[in-house]
Design a protein around this motif. Sequence first.
Motif, mmCIF file in Angstrom:
data_model
loop_
_atom_site.group_PDB
_atom_site.id
_atom_site.type_symbol
_atom_site.label_atom_id
_atom_site.label_comp_id
_atom_site.label_asym_id
_atom_site.label_seq_id
_atom_site.Cartn_x
_atom_site.Cartn_y
_atom_site.Cartn_z
ATOM 1 N N ARG B 52 -7.909 -4.615 2.452
ATOM 2 C CA ARG B 52 -6.458 -4.840 2.539
ATOM 3 C C ARG B 52 -5.673 -4.107 1.469
ATOM 4 O O ARG B 52 -4.512 -4.439 1.207
ATOM 5 N N LYS B 53 -6.277 -3.101 0.834
ATOM 6 C CA LYS B 53 -5.530 -2.365 -0.178
ATOM 7 C C LYS B 53 -4.410 -1.544 0.468
ATOM 8 O O LYS B 53 -3.385 -1.282 -0.140
ATOM 9 N N GLU B 55 -2.532 -2.507 2.835
ATOM 10 C CA GLU B 55 -1.372 -3.403 2.982
ATOM 11 C C GLU B 55 -0.546 -3.396 1.696
ATOM 12 O O GLU B 55 0.670 -3.280 1.722
ATOM 13 N N TRP B 56 -1.279 -3.509 0.568
ATOM 14 C CA TRP B 56 -0.575 -3.540 -0.710
ATOM 15 C C TRP B 56 0.142 -2.214 -0.971
ATOM 16 O O TRP B 56 1.297 -2.176 -1.369
ATOM 17 N N ASN B 59 3.303 -1.965 1.095
ATOM 18 C CA ASN B 59 4.353 -2.827 0.557
ATOM 19 C C ASN B 59 4.956 -2.238 -0.708
ATOM 20 O O ASN B 59 6.153 -2.271 -0.914
ATOM 21 N N THR B 67 4.177 -8.506 -4.391
ATOM 22 C CA THR B 67 2.958 -9.292 -4.593
ATOM 23 C C THR B 67 1.886 -8.457 -5.290
ATOM 24 O O THR B 67 1.737 -7.276 -5.002
ATOM 25 N N PHE B 72 -4.121 -9.638 -2.494
ATOM 26 C CA PHE B 72 -4.562 -9.052 -1.226
ATOM 27 C C PHE B 72 -6.078 -9.109 -1.052
ATOM 28 O O PHE B 72 -6.594 -8.706 -0.020
#
Lengths: 381, 301
Positions: B52-53, B55-56, B59, B67, B72
């Motif tokens: 899920r990096k 996703e970060w 964002n 966040t 994550f």
Amino acid sequence: MTKNRLLILFAIVIATGIVALPLLAQRNSPVAMPTTDCTRCHTCEVPTLREPCLKSCPRTEMVHQQGNHNLQDAPDSMLLSQLADLYQPVHFNHKVHASMAQMGTDCATCHHYSPPGKIPPCSDCHSASSESTDLKKPNLKGAYHRQCLSCHREWSHDTKCVLCHIPNVEGLMKSATEDPTDIIGKTHPVITEPVKKVYQTPYKPAPVVTFQHKEHIDLFGFRCVDCHEKENCGNCHDIEQTSKIKKTQEQVHAICNDCHKEDACSKCHDTKERPGFSHNKTGWPLNQYHNQLDCWACHPTGRQISKLNSMCISCHKGWNQANFKHAVTGLLLDEVHAEMECSDCHADHRYEADPKCDDCHDDGRTAKTAPPGMRTKHSGR
Amino acid sequence: MSFTRRDLFKMAAVGAAASVGGNLQASDDAYPIDCSQTYGVLVDTVVCIGCRKCEWACNNEHKLSTTDLKTFEDKSVFQQHRRPVDNAYTVVNEFKNPETAKPYTIKVQCMHCNQPACASACIVGALKKNRLGSVDYDAWKCIGCRYCMVACPFQVPAYEYNEALKPRVMKCTFCLDRLEEGRKPACVGICPNEALTFGTREQLIDLAKERIKAKPELYFNHVYGEKEVGGTSWMYLASTDFINTELPKLTNDPIPHTTETIQHGIFKSFVPPLALYGLLGLIMHSLRENKEDKESDDERS
């Protein structure tokens, strides 16, 4: 007429020109420059035939090559410290990983390119720059992470960075494993193979199947990977056992059917647990010499074992009365008996049966009660 | 200065002709792009580890949330099936391979179709396929009709419902700013396993087929996005069939194809308006003649 000749001559000149021109052009044109970059394969600027200074990488495509490397030469553990300014060095336990890899595709599980000689480090081929243009080859970062995380995520379902990288910051060290020198937190226990596995199957007439695991290894010389060819870390280590799926009847039998295809159900299925194999049951208990042999030394016909001829000379072809040393049987014959024919005691050359003494001796003696010579340290057949 | 009726007709005719010309040019402009050379990303879900990096990174790049990267690492989000929303252009979902029962993860975001249905549905031209490969959104043009959200076969565009005054349609931008600088998108840059590969579509399709060929036991023999809805910039490889996962089963025809053929066909050469006006003119003319006849009859009588 003259006009015709002139025309033919003209045609010949033109035709020769058409054929010769491209040849001439080819000869005159400079050597075609290769379109590929020289540095892709060579490390130096001017490679020569004597010193081609070739890079030790698979070049045009991914090549799998396994040189003759010995695990004993490999280090037990390694310190990966390229990112020491960001993280503490990663202690990679090579020995543990190598022993686990033997269950899979051996060294090639990780070392996909191992030419003879020195095993090249990943960075020889995988670029450390993130802006590499070769899409077919992951960069060094990708190559490393794929090696570790592809297995680790499979069984621990964890991809946290601190699994390997302990940040170089005071106070954060405790968040990692208790023993920082061991990459998987605790040393992998020695894998002990089971002696036997007893399965309860849904086959009602004879539900019990006893699989002699150790016997298959010791007697039949199977390697782990022969049967466990599709094992991976997750099969044993998956913390969520949900990933185990029920095998179909066909899949369960497939692994045995490689050898036991022709056998009846009763070969494996029984109503109760079975004891292991003993050579005594065959009517030919093994002596101390035969005991040390691999099954295949006497039963050379693949894994299908058949009854052998019990005549000694069916295997020991060179033996005859003159050169056979009776002492190897555990009995050094005395002078009288040494002079006799073999078949005088061993009727019809049946050496597995007890020798007969009553042709000469009528006191009911046997070879056991009154041996015809001296017992040696050798014993039995 | 005064307009006669005739002047008005003339101006209308000129305007109509200009708009026809303009329309034709616009439709030529819509898909003249050689999509083999546009940029794309190959998502190899066999290599993806679901960290899920991406996703970060997304964002962070688009200032969608602040966040911390560590949050994550939480895998419990996989228990729910998530979709891209207005404050997350991309999400990673976990599925189970029915053959091996092993989990695999799929990153979802705008597919940046070669012939985007959203752009076709947009009535103000706020969405447009870029020559670099991205499908760009212009919030200034957008009127908030959300037709794009209905049109998208992947149901990707989200809407800022919480924004009272200036809501926007929110979707992956393919990091256009970075593309223009010649850099990879943020998610591709951070992926530790290089499960995301950035390149031209042509390169990526070659690469995908090569990977399938090299390890057929690992890959399901299908490059999702090579042909689906006329091809997409983002393409996928997986260990199992894509159906019943994040990616729907779609036709190989571009979504806008049918509607645009009908719509553009009808309006080609301005035929229906001319026919309509011609018909109206005829009716008016015949009515007028009748009236004149009547009047002359009345006068006579």
